[in-house]
Design an enzyme around this catalytic site. Structure first.
Site, PDB file in Angstrom:
ATOM      1  CE  LYS A  91     -36.662 -12.073  28.415  1.00  8.39           C
ATOM      2  NZ  LYS A  91     -37.880 -11.374  28.035  1.00  8.39           N
ATOM      3  CG  HIS A 134     -34.108 -12.712  24.526  1.00  8.96           C
ATOM      4  ND1 HIS A 134     -34.812 -11.945  23.841  1.00  8.96           N
ATOM      5  CD2 HIS A 134     -34.873 -13.732  25.224  1.00  8.96           C
ATOM      6  CE1 HIS A 134     -36.053 -12.480  23.694  1.00  8.96           C
ATOM      7  NE2 HIS A 134     -36.028 -13.650  24.667  1.00  8.96           N
ATOM      8  CE1 TYR A 145     -39.740 -12.241  23.223  1.00  5.83           C
ATOM      9  CE2 TYR A 145     -40.699 -10.917  25.235  1.00  5.83           C
ATOM     10  CZ  TYR A 145     -40.067 -12.186  24.791  1.00  5.83           C
ATOM     11  OH  TYR A 145     -39.537 -13.057  25.459  1.00  5.83           O
TER      12      TYR A 145
END
Length: 252
Positions: A59, A80, A28
């Site tokens: 993750k 993940h 992210y």
């Protein structure tokens, strides 16, 4: 959401509205800015919130993530994805790498760097193999779950092994907010609140996301759905199943 100017008002609003779980991941690309924002909150007495009050999940790479967040430990760390980057979905190395990654998480759990461990996007087949070979059962399984995608085989395995279900994409990436069947059940009620409340009443954790502080506030308010509402929402996927995010079905 990656930048401080987008994340800061959302995180501050979320904490003020009672949110106490932060979910991130290396991919992210927001761990460092999240860590900075959270430290500001922990150091601001007006919030009355300390590190131990917030459950932080990430993750991929634990030690790197801890450094980016500026933390000593994670409350939860997940694998993940059941596959391996740049490998074909059907490559048997995926299974070998999954178990290697999970054993590394088990070691980090023993070292105290993570307090809970788990997986994300595993199919029932992936989860069964893990349960046959792990030392520490996963505490959490995070996967796509909403009225258009109810994966009963995974839910049954989680119930059998007492693994906490954590639903992501509860709003179907926003598309379920305009789903005719969901809207018909919701009637005049807030559709997002209905969808989140459906999951919560089933005992599943939810992690809604929004770039709007107002929607963050709204999403924190759950409703009491009737048995009829629950049954109708439960039945939606039987008419048409839709997946809005990643599909791990073909990962070896």
């Amino acid at each position: 959401m990656k930048t401080e100017d987008v994340l800061k008002p959302v995180i501050h609003q979320a904490i003020r509205d009672g949110y106490r779980l932060i979910d991130s991941a290396t991919v992210y690309r927001n761990e460092e800015v999240l860590g900075k924002i959270l430290q500001e909150i922990f150091n601001d007495p007006s919030y009355g919130v300390a590190r131990q009050d917030v459950f932080i999940t990430s993750k991929l790479s634990v030690n790197d993530s801890l450094e980016r967040f500026g933390l000593d430990y994670f409350d939860l760390y997940l694998i993940h994805w059941p596959g391996t980057a740049k490998k074909k979905l059907g490559d048997p190395i995926n299974q070998e790498n999954r178990m290697g990654s999970y054993r590394a998480l088990e070691q980090l759990y023993h070292e105290g760097k993570v307090r809970h461990i788990g997986v994300s996007n595993y199919t029932a087949r992936h989860l069964e193999h893990l349960m046959e070979n792990c030392e520490i059962k996963p505490h959490v399984h995070q996967f796509e779950l909403h009225p258009r995608l109810v994966q009963q085989d995974i839910l049954q395995l989680c119930a059998k092994h007492q693994i906490q279900v954590q639903a992501y994409s509860s709003l179907g990436e926003g598309k379920l907010l305009e789903d005719e069947a969901v809207m018909d059940i919701s009637q005049s009620r807030n559709v997002a609140q209905v969808l989140l409340s459906w999951a919560v009443q089933h005992g599943w954790a939810v992690i809604p996301k929004s770039s709007s502080p107002d929607r963050v506030c709204s999403n924190a308010k759950t409703l009491e759905l009737s048995d009829e509402d629950m049954q109708r929402l439960d039945a939606i996927h039987r008419l048409e199943t839709r997946r809005y995010c990643w599909d791990p079905t073909d990962v070896f």
